[in-house]
Structures are given as C-alpha cells and as structure tokens.
Design a protein around this motif. Structure first.
Motif, short mmCIF file in Angstrom:
data_model
loop_
_atom_site.label_atom_id
_atom_site.label_comp_id
_atom_site.label_asym_id
_atom_site.label_seq_id
_atom_site.Cartn_x
_atom_site.Cartn_y
_atom_site.Cartn_z
N SER A 1 0.83 -1.21 0.00
CA SER A 1 0.00 0.00 0.00
C SER A 1 0.86 1.25 0.00
O SER A 1 0.47 2.29 -0.58
CB SER A 1 -0.93 0.00 1.22
OG SER A 1 -0.19 -0.15 2.42
N VAL A 2 2.04 1.19 0.61
CA VAL A 2 2.95 2.33 0.58
C VAL A 2 3.36 2.64 -0.86
O VAL A 2 3.27 3.77 -1.32
CB VAL A 2 4.21 2.05 1.43
CG1 VAL A 2 5.21 3.18 1.27
CG2 VAL A 2 3.85 1.88 2.89
N ALA A 3 3.82 1.61 -1.56
CA ALA A 3 4.28 1.81 -2.94
C ALA A 3 3.15 2.27 -3.84
O ALA A 3 3.33 3.16 -4.68
CB ALA A 3 4.89 0.52 -3.47
N LEU A 4 1.97 1.68 -3.69
CA LEU A 4 0.84 2.07 -4.54
C LEU A 4 0.47 3.53 -4.31
O LEU A 4 0.12 4.24 -5.26
CB LEU A 4 -0.35 1.16 -4.25
CG LEU A 4 -0.18 -0.32 -4.63
CD1 LEU A 4 -1.41 -1.13 -4.21
CD2 LEU A 4 0.05 -0.46 -6.14
N THR A 5 0.55 3.97 -3.06
CA THR A 5 0.28 5.38 -2.77
C THR A 5 1.33 6.27 -3.42
O THR A 5 1.00 7.33 -3.99
CB THR A 5 0.28 5.62 -1.25
OG1 THR A 5 -0.70 4.78 -0.64
CG2 THR A 5 -0.05 7.07 -0.93
N LEU A 6 2.59 5.85 -3.37
CA LEU A 6 3.66 6.63 -4.00
C LEU A 6 3.46 6.71 -5.52
O LEU A 6 3.69 7.76 -6.12
CB LEU A 6 5.02 6.00 -3.69
CG LEU A 6 5.52 6.16 -2.25
CD1 LEU A 6 6.82 5.39 -2.08
CD2 LEU A 6 5.73 7.63 -1.91
N TYR A 7 3.06 5.59 -6.12
CA TYR A 7 2.82 5.61 -7.57
C TYR A 7 1.74 6.63 -7.91
O TYR A 7 1.89 7.41 -8.86
CB TYR A 7 2.37 4.23 -8.05
CG TYR A 7 3.33 3.10 -7.78
CD1 TYR A 7 4.70 3.32 -7.65
CD2 TYR A 7 2.86 1.79 -7.64
CE1 TYR A 7 5.57 2.27 -7.39
CE2 TYR A 7 3.73 0.73 -7.38
CZ TYR A 7 5.09 0.98 -7.26
OH TYR A 7 5.93 -0.05 -7.00
N GLY A 8 0.66 6.62 -7.15
CA GLY A 8 -0.43 7.56 -7.41
C GLY A 8 0.00 9.00 -7.26
O GLY A 8 -0.36 9.87 -8.07
N MET A 9 0.77 9.27 -6.20
CA MET A 9 1.25 10.64 -6.00
C MET A 9 2.22 11.04 -7.11
O MET A 9 2.19 12.17 -7.61
CB MET A 9 1.95 10.75 -4.64
CG MET A 9 1.02 10.66 -3.46
SD MET A 9 1.93 10.81 -1.90
CE MET A 9 0.55 10.83 -0.73
N GLY A 10 3.09 10.11 -7.48
CA GLY A 10 4.09 10.42 -8.50
C GLY A 10 3.47 10.77 -9.84
O GLY A 10 3.99 11.63 -10.57
#
Length: 302
Positions: free
Chosen positions: A176-185
């Motif tokens: 979930s951390v990485a998926l959130t980062l992808y969305g923000m990026g």
C-alpha cells in the motif's frame, strides 16, 4: 520520508530557480524584479518573483501535503522505521513546514548565485539536494537506508534478513505504501517537470538562445538526478561500507569513506568543467561570469 524530504524540497526549489535562470538574470540586470513604491514611483524594496511564487505554490499545495499524507498513513515507513503515530504533534508540524521552507531556501540561494553569475554553483545546489536525498535513502545513518526504504513497517524491517533482498523489494513494490507513491508520482512529477520545462523554454526564447529540445532537456535533467546524484550517493555509500568492513568499526569507516569520496565528488561534479558545468552548458543556461579580478586584463606596462 521525514529524513529525506528536507533535502528533496531544497533540491526542488533549486531546480525551479535553475529552470528560470535566464529570466532571473535578466530581471536582476534590469531591476525589473523590484515593484515601484506607490508614493514615489521609484523601484522599492518589494521583490516580485513569479517563479518563486510557482515554486512556493508547488511545495506548499502539493509537496508538503503529500508528505503529511504519507506520515499519517504510514508513520513507520515515512520516518524510516523510527517513528509511529505516537510522535509529538510539533514534529509533524515542523516536518510539514520544512517541506515548504526548504524549497524556498533552495530557490532563494540558487537565485542569488544565478544573479551573481555563479551558474556552476547554482546547478550544484540542485545536485547537492538530490545527492543528500539519495544518500539518506541508500545509506542512511547506519548503512541500512535502503533496507528501511524497502520495508513497509517496523516488522518488515526487523524481518529483512529472513528473506532475500529481491523478495523484500518485490513485496514492498506491491504494498500500500508503494501504490500510494505511484499515485502521487503520477500527479506530482509530471506537473513539476511541466512547470520547469515551461520556465526553461520561456527563458531561452526571451534570451534568444538556442537550447535543447524538450525531450533532450528532460533526459539531461533525469540523467543528472538518477545517474549523477544517485550514482554519487551509491558510490559514497559503497566506500563507507568498504572501509567499515576493513576497519571493523563504523566511525573510521565513515571517516575514511569521506576522505576518499570528497575528492572524487569534487573532481567529477564540483570542479570547473565537471558535471555541474556540463549540465549548465547542455541546458544552455546563462554563461558563467568570471570574478572581476580575473576577468579584466592587467594594463600594459608603459
């Protein structure tokens, strides 16, 4: 990450100033950056800078909230497996504040260097910000920066040795951390690059300078960040690890690693005709100005 964003935001602010280097140099030469005082109509002390406004809005409206989001949603990861939801409120407020103030600091110092004709040192502000950010991610304070980054929480970090490094990274990449980062990026990175590209193209046109195309400029920018700054951070980390293993102690490892890394960084990135000078040339930034003492020739002897 709390330990990283203070340097990242500085690098972002410096990058915004570099993108508008031609405009900043021209405004400084003409005095256009000072708004006339209403009483006299003469240039006063109120500095107006639309590019600083853009950098501030980006940091305050997007970058700082993204950090607060991550800190609230994933406190272990955002603090590199050090903090939790029990951290003091003042620390959270200070973190959110520095995501803007450090961006402004990076912009202002870089702008000062640009207007003084120190383009190489201006470029180094952005490079130094990203180098510091990557060094913390790669090495950290204990040599485990990359492990802390690729661990979702404290439990994952404690269990790092139970799995291979590749398995840890793969597990993190779908978390979930990485998926959130992808969305923000997807939102933050293209917008930042688009703003900087616009400033850069406007400056080149106004100065009548032929510069690189959009794709070339993007390649130069990303190459400077992910090859230059990241590569230097990895090399520095490896040197510290090497000397730590040789000496069997952390303090001598850091000292010897720094002794070897500093001249290498100077020769490849900092010195004249190094990476910073090359980036300024490739991006067609304003020319470096020589100090007055060396720019003017000595008068001939009678």
């Amino acid at each position: 990450m709390v330990q990283v964003d203070v340097f990242w935001s500085y690098g972002i602010g410096a990058s915004f100033a570099l993108a508008a280097a031609h405009q900043l140099r021209a405004r400084a030469e003409t005095g256009a950056e000072r708004r006339p005082l209403p009483e006299s109509g003469e240039p006063g002390g109120v500095v107006t800078d639309p590019f600083l406004t853009g950098a501030m809005l980006y940091c305050a409206a997007l970058f700082a909230p993204s950090g607060a989001w991550l800190l609230w949603g994933f406190p272990n990861w955002e603090t590199m497996q050090v903090g939790s939801h029990s951290m003091p409120a003042w620390l959270v407020a200070a973190f959110a504040m520095t995501n803007t103030t450090q961006g402004v600091a990076g912009y202002l110092l870089t702008r000062k260097l640009i207007t003084a004709g120190r383009i190489r040192w201006a470029v180094l502000q952005a490079v130094a910000g990203y180098f510091s950010m990557f060094f913390i991610l790669v090495h950290g304070w204990d040599g485990n920066g990359y492990k802390r980054f690729f661990s979702v929480d404290k439990a994952d970090y404690r269990d790092w040795a139970a799995r291979s490094a590749l398995s840890n990274v793969a597990q993190w990449a779908t978390s979930s951390v990485a998926l959130t980062l992808y969305g923000m990026g997807v939102v933050l990175v293209p917008l930042m690059l688009a703003m900087m590209h616009r400033y850069h193209r406007q400056g080149l046109r106004a100065a009548g300078v032929r510069g690189p195309g959009g794709r070339t400029a993007l390649a130069i920018t990303l190459g400077t960040i992910f090859v230059g700054a990241l590569g230097a951070a990895i090399a520095t980390s490896l040197l510290i690890h090497l000397f730590t293993a040789v000496t069997g102690s952390i303090a001598p490892g850091w000292a010897l690693g720094a002794i070897v890394a500093v001249p290498l960084l100077w020769s490849t990135m900092i010195r004249r005709n190094g990476l910073a000078s090359a980036v300024a040339r490739w991006l067609a930034l304003p020319a470096e100005e020589q100090p007055a003492s060396s720019a003017a020739p000595l008068p001939a002897a009678p």
